[in-house]
Each structure stands twice: as structure tokens, then as C-alpha cells.
Scaffold this active site. Structure first.
Site, mmCIF file in Angstrom:
data_model
loop_
_atom_site.group_PDB
_atom_site.id
_atom_site.type_symbol
_atom_site.label_atom_id
_atom_site.label_comp_id
_atom_site.label_asym_id
_atom_site.label_seq_id
_atom_site.Cartn_x
_atom_site.Cartn_y
_atom_site.Cartn_z
ATOM 1 N N HIS A 1 41.751 44.212 37.779
ATOM 2 C CA HIS A 1 41.042 43.031 37.763
ATOM 3 C C HIS A 1 42.326 41.926 38.433
ATOM 4 C CE1 HIS A 1 39.284 39.123 36.219
ATOM 5 N NE2 HIS A 1 40.406 38.883 35.591
ATOM 6 N N CYS B 1 35.666 40.068 41.269
ATOM 7 C CA CYS B 1 36.755 39.248 40.922
ATOM 8 C C CYS B 1 37.744 39.390 42.131
ATOM 9 C CB CYS B 1 37.588 39.707 39.673
ATOM 10 S SG CYS B 1 38.155 41.475 39.710
#
Length: 172
Positions: free
Chosen positions: A46, A116
Site C-alpha cells: 500500500h 492506491c
């Protein structure tokens, strides 16, 4: 009041696999990878942009923010210095609001093509004129080109990652 000056821009990188990506990639994908920058069975990376004292990221509910390292993920596994920006916080907030209402609405989230990392890359370019490292942005297509990646894609398409934070549009 509008801020003036030069502000540092950082890329926070989190390894949700806690090192399992490195250990299992050869077995699962037929090649050794240092990390997998999206969900792949047990593996996920992430990313988020940190600027103006906040961490910003895109998840299945839209663009979120928190204090740096303030998600349940804790401290990032690595921090990439992206340089500096002259964009003041007020202008940046307007830019994020525009993105949250268009390109990066929660319903636009896609684990492989619009995630993301896509958000971090676009925001980094807006702030600094530079992209995030290609070893992050190129890896989804590299993994999906393997037999294992192609086989798991239907399952992985249904996964949405949400590490917490506050939605910048105030919606949940």
C-alpha cells in the site's frame, strides 16, 4: 491563509504481507520479487503521499487522510523521498477535493488498474513533476502476466483494501 515556501513530499510504502511476498513470490509466480505492490493472495503493498503534515491515500471508499503513519498499518516499511513542492496546502486540498469527486471516487477503485499506487503516482506528479518508482507501478501487470496471476485475477478483483483514515469528502 495561504502558505508559501517549499514543502517535502514523501511516499510511504507499507508491506501488508510482512515479508511474505519476498518469500512466496518464487513459488507462486515463478520468479523472485522483493515485494508485491497490490493484493496477491497473502501479499499487498500500500502506498500513500505525505505532504503538509498529513498522509493521503486512495481506497475503496475514496481518498482518505490521517496523520503520517496514523493508519492501523502503523509505521511504513519504507519512505521514498520524492522531493519538494511549491503547492500550498489550500491549493492541494482543492486539487484533492476535485479528484475525490471525479477520478478517485470510491466507486472508481480497482485493485489492479486504479488503486492506491495510481493515486500516489498522480499526486506525486502534480506536486513534484515526478512519478513514484516504476517498480511499484509496473508490478501489477508483471504479476498478472504470470499463470498464477491470471488464475487469481477474478478473486482478486473483488478485494478492496481500506487501512483506515478519514475520507476527505466527509463521506463514509
Amino acid at each position: 491563509m495561504e502558505q508559501t515556501g517549499s514543502f517535502p513530499v514523501k511516499l510511504y510504502v507499507y508491506d501488508l504481507s510482512r515479508g511474505m511476498a519476498r518469500q512466496l513470490s518464487s513459488l507462486m509466480l515463478g520468479k523472485q520479487l522483493d515485494g508485491i505492490w497490490f493484493v496477491c493472495c497473502l501479499c499487498y503493498r500500500h502506498t500513500a503521499i505525505v505532504v503538509h503534515g498529513k498522509e493521503y491515500f486512495f481506497v475503496g471508499e475514496g481518498i482518505n487522510s490521517c496523520s503520517p503513519g496514523g493508519t492501523p498499518l502503523g509505521e511504513p516499511d519504507s519512505i521514498v523521498d520524492l522531493g519538494f513542492t511549491e503547492v500550498p496546502a489550500e491549493i492541494f486540498t482543492e486539487y484533492l477535493t476535485s479528484l475525490a469527486e471525479s477520478t478517485f471516487r470510491g466507486d472508481k477503485y480497482n485493485l489492479f488498474e486504479h488503486n492506491c499506487n495510481t493515486f500516489s503516482n498522480e499526486v506525486a506528479q502534480f506536486l513534484t513533476g515526478k512519478k513514484i518508482p516504476s517498480y511499484i507501478t509496473d508490478l501489477p501487470s508483471e504479476v498478472l502476466s504470470t499463470p498464477f496471476g491470471r488464475a487469481l485475477r477474478p478473486l482478486l478483483d473483488s478485494i478492496v483494501i481500506n487501512p483506515g483514515g478519514s475520507n476527505i469528502t466527509g463521506q463514509r
